[in-house]
Design a protein around this motif. Sequence first.
Motif, PDB file in Angstrom:
ATOM      1  N   PRO A 123      56.850  -2.745  47.589  1.00  0.00           N
ATOM      2  CA  PRO A 123      56.116  -3.003  48.869  1.00  0.00           C
ATOM      3  C   PRO A 123      56.619  -1.959  49.738  1.00  0.00           C
ATOM      4  CG  PRO A 123      58.060  -4.155  48.479  1.00  0.00           C
ATOM      5  CD  PRO A 123      57.940  -3.523  47.289  1.00  0.00           C
ATOM      6  N   SER A 124      57.532  -0.854  49.750  1.00  0.00           N
ATOM      7  CA  SER A 124      57.880  -0.029  50.500  1.00  0.00           C
ATOM      8  C   SER A 124      57.136   1.359  50.112  1.00  0.00           C
ATOM      9  CB  SER A 124      59.515   0.543  50.506  1.00  0.00           C
ATOM     10  OG  SER A 124      60.105  -0.649  50.897  1.00  0.00           O
ATOM     11  N   CYS A 125      56.344   1.424  49.450  1.00  0.00           N
ATOM     12  CA  CYS A 125      55.262   2.409  48.992  1.00  0.00           C
ATOM     13  C   CYS A 125      53.848   2.077  49.222  1.00  0.00           C
ATOM     14  CB  CYS A 125      55.708   3.293  47.727  1.00  0.00           C
ATOM     15  SG  CYS A 125      54.553   4.622  47.548  1.00  0.00           S
ATOM     16  N   LYS A 126      53.084   2.463  50.035  1.00  0.00           N
ATOM     17  CA  LYS A 126      51.543   2.198  50.460  1.00  0.00           C
ATOM     18  C   LYS A 126      50.676   3.247  50.713  1.00  0.00           C
ATOM     19  CE  LYS A 126      52.378  -2.211  49.432  1.00  0.00           C
ATOM     20  NZ  LYS A 126      51.786  -2.692  48.075  1.00  0.00           N
ATOM     21  N   ILE A 127      49.666   3.034  51.207  1.00  0.00           N
ATOM     22  CA  ILE A 127      48.930   4.034  51.565  1.00  0.00           C
ATOM     23  C   ILE A 127      48.557   4.036  53.180  1.00  0.00           C
ATOM     24  CG2 ILE A 127      46.342   4.912  51.494  1.00  0.00           C
ATOM     25  CD1 ILE A 127      46.238   3.393  48.605  1.00  0.00           C
ATOM     26  N   LEU A 128      48.668   5.112  53.688  1.00  0.00           N
ATOM     27  CA  LEU A 128      47.876   5.546  54.903  1.00  0.00           C
ATOM     28  C   LEU A 128      46.502   5.979  54.697  1.00  0.00           C
ATOM     29  CD1 LEU A 128      49.689   7.778  57.563  1.00  0.00           C
ATOM     30  CD2 LEU A 128      47.341   7.119  57.673  1.00  0.00           C
ATOM     31  N   PHE A 129      45.518   5.152  55.204  1.00  0.00           N
ATOM     32  CA  PHE A 129      44.009   5.480  54.917  1.00  0.00           C
ATOM     33  C   PHE A 129      43.618   6.144  56.333  1.00  0.00           C
ATOM     34  CE2 PHE A 129      39.464   5.153  54.430  1.00  0.00           C
ATOM     35  CZ  PHE A 129      39.485   5.054  53.172  1.00  0.00           C
ATOM     36  N   ASP A 130      43.717   7.480  56.519  1.00  0.00           N
ATOM     37  CA  ASP A 130      43.374   8.177  57.675  1.00  0.00           C
ATOM     38  C   ASP A 130      41.756   8.417  57.535  1.00  0.00           C
ATOM     39  OD1 ASP A 130      42.409  10.515  59.280  1.00  0.00           O
ATOM     40  OD2 ASP A 130      44.680  10.968  59.422  1.00  0.00           O
ATOM     41  N   MET A 131      41.124   7.712  58.244  1.00  0.00           N
ATOM     42  CA  MET A 131      39.477   7.715  58.204  1.00  0.00           C
ATOM     43  C   MET A 131      39.056   9.039  58.311  1.00  0.00           C
ATOM     44  SD  MET A 131      38.812   3.722  59.478  1.00  0.00           S
ATOM     45  CE  MET A 131      40.002   3.681  60.767  1.00  0.00           C
ATOM     46  N   TRP A 132      39.211   9.975  59.173  1.00  0.00           N
ATOM     47  CA  TRP A 132      39.045  11.193  59.429  1.00  0.00           C
ATOM     48  C   TRP A 132      39.120  12.082  58.009  1.00  0.00           C
ATOM     49  CZ3 TRP A 132      41.355  16.138  59.517  1.00  0.00           C
ATOM     50  CH2 TRP A 132      40.740  17.269  59.977  1.00  0.00           C
ATOM     51  N   HIS A 133      40.235  12.062  57.541  1.00  0.00           N
ATOM     52  CA  HIS A 133      40.459  12.814  56.146  1.00  0.00           C
ATOM     53  C   HIS A 133      39.408  12.165  55.166  1.00  0.00           C
ATOM     54  CE1 HIS A 133      43.681  15.544  57.241  1.00  0.00           C
ATOM     55  NE2 HIS A 133      44.327  14.376  57.606  1.00  0.00           N
ATOM     56  N   MET A 134      39.438  10.802  54.960  1.00  0.00           N
ATOM     57  CA  MET A 134      38.505  10.194  54.003  1.00  0.00           C
ATOM     58  C   MET A 134      37.314  10.335  54.281  1.00  0.00           C
ATOM     59  SD  MET A 134      40.847   9.068  51.743  1.00  0.00           S
ATOM     60  CE  MET A 134      41.417  10.897  52.001  1.00  0.00           C
ATOM     61  N   GLN A 135      36.809  10.306  55.457  1.00  0.00           N
ATOM     62  CA  GLN A 135      35.332  10.782  55.662  1.00  0.00           C
ATOM     63  C   GLN A 135      35.153  12.007  55.052  1.00  0.00           C
ATOM     64  OE1 GLN A 135      32.743   9.123  56.391  1.00  0.00           O
ATOM     65  NE2 GLN A 135      31.254  10.636  57.261  1.00  0.00           N
ATOM     66  N   ARG A 136      35.800  12.958  55.176  1.00  0.00           N
ATOM     67  CA  ARG A 136      35.453  14.282  54.693  1.00  0.00           C
ATOM     68  C   ARG A 136      35.904  14.476  53.410  1.00  0.00           C
ATOM     69  NH1 ARG A 136      37.159  18.903  58.327  1.00  0.00           N
ATOM     70  NH2 ARG A 136      38.877  19.363  56.782  1.00  0.00           N
ATOM     71  N   ASN A 137      36.482  13.808  52.715  1.00  0.00           N
ATOM     72  CA  ASN A 137      36.881  13.975  51.148  1.00  0.00           C
ATOM     73  C   ASN A 137      35.968  12.963  50.225  1.00  0.00           C
ATOM     74  OD1 ASN A 137      38.858  15.783  51.474  1.00  0.00           O
ATOM     75  ND2 ASN A 137      40.680  14.377  51.097  1.00  0.00           N
ATOM     76  N   GLU A 138      35.666  11.840  51.103  1.00  0.00           N
ATOM     77  CA  GLU A 138      34.988  10.791  49.983  1.00  0.00           C
ATOM     78  C   GLU A 138      33.820  10.140  50.499  1.00  0.00           C
ATOM     79  OE1 GLU A 138      39.242   8.889  48.019  1.00  0.00           O
ATOM     80  OE2 GLU A 138      38.017   7.753  49.748  1.00  0.00           O
ATOM     81  N   GLY A 139      33.795   9.767  52.022  1.00  0.00           N
ATOM     82  CA  GLY A 139      32.808   9.021  52.494  1.00  0.00           C
ATOM     83  C   GLY A 139      32.635   7.842  51.762  1.00  0.00           C
TER      84      GLY A 139
END
Length: 311
Positions: A213-229
């Motif tokens: 539970p101490s290792c999760k994802i930071l979903f940065d929507m700027w980075h993910m828009q650029r990488n994935e959409g």
Amino acid sequence: MKRRDFTKNIIAGTGLATLPSIAKASENTAHSNTTAQPAFKLKYAPHFGMFENSAGKDEIDQLKFMHEMGFRALEDNGMMGRSPELQTKIGDTMAKLGMSMGVFVIDGGENWKTSLTTGKQVHKDVFVNTCKKALETAKRCNAKYMTIVPGYFERNLPMGLQTANVIDAFRRGAEIFEPHGLVMVMEPLSDNADLFLRHSDQSYLICKAVNSPSCKILFDMWHMQRNEGRMTQHIDWVWDEIAYFQIGDEPGRKEPTTGEVNYKSLFKHIHEKAKATNRGEFIFGMEHGNSVAGKEGEMKVIEAYRVSDIS
């Protein structure tokens, strides 16, 4: 590895009748008699410097101004570089104001120049020691979430070995934070093609393998828009491993409403999904610049979040 080495009109009808009092507040520092604005529905987290033209350069005055403008969280990537006394003062002030601390970056300093992907013991040792220091910082400022990044792609090793090396290192970090209920959030980045961690599914795999539970994802929507959409779809796919969101419109990495991302829709989707899955409140880090300089730009940031906030 220092994270900074990686990362080098529409307001009509939106309930912004309080804008005159916001403008009045911007003429004063945060400790003056300003008119408080209603709290945002979601926990958006500005960073120091975002409102310094309105509030002054003092961090505590800026924090009070953020609260007066309706923000109920703060994020500060550079918290580990601040004095222990200031860290404590920031934490105490937020507690009095009823604000939450967002992420700060687990910063390994100038000697942490290479990547956890290599599997070299010296780099894992630096990471573990830095996590121990971050634990003390988190206690002082009442933080729960800390940003981690694994480093650069190692071209001399197969991808599977690099992934295993990162998992091993992150397990060591999770062992430090788990007894204290603290969470490392790994951030996939978009700044250049040499970065190892770039996609949400890759981050999801690592979280499942670390199995903490101490290792999760930071979903940065700027980075993910650029990488994935397709952000709504990707958020849904990795939902159970996301612990934190960050914001930035694309292109430009400025406040919502300045680019192509429909943040009002995304905020609504995340909020409704969180209610449906009993996830509680997320913090949304405002890790972006201001599209316009000065006090005018700071007011535009506040207006943009009023427009984009959930109903």
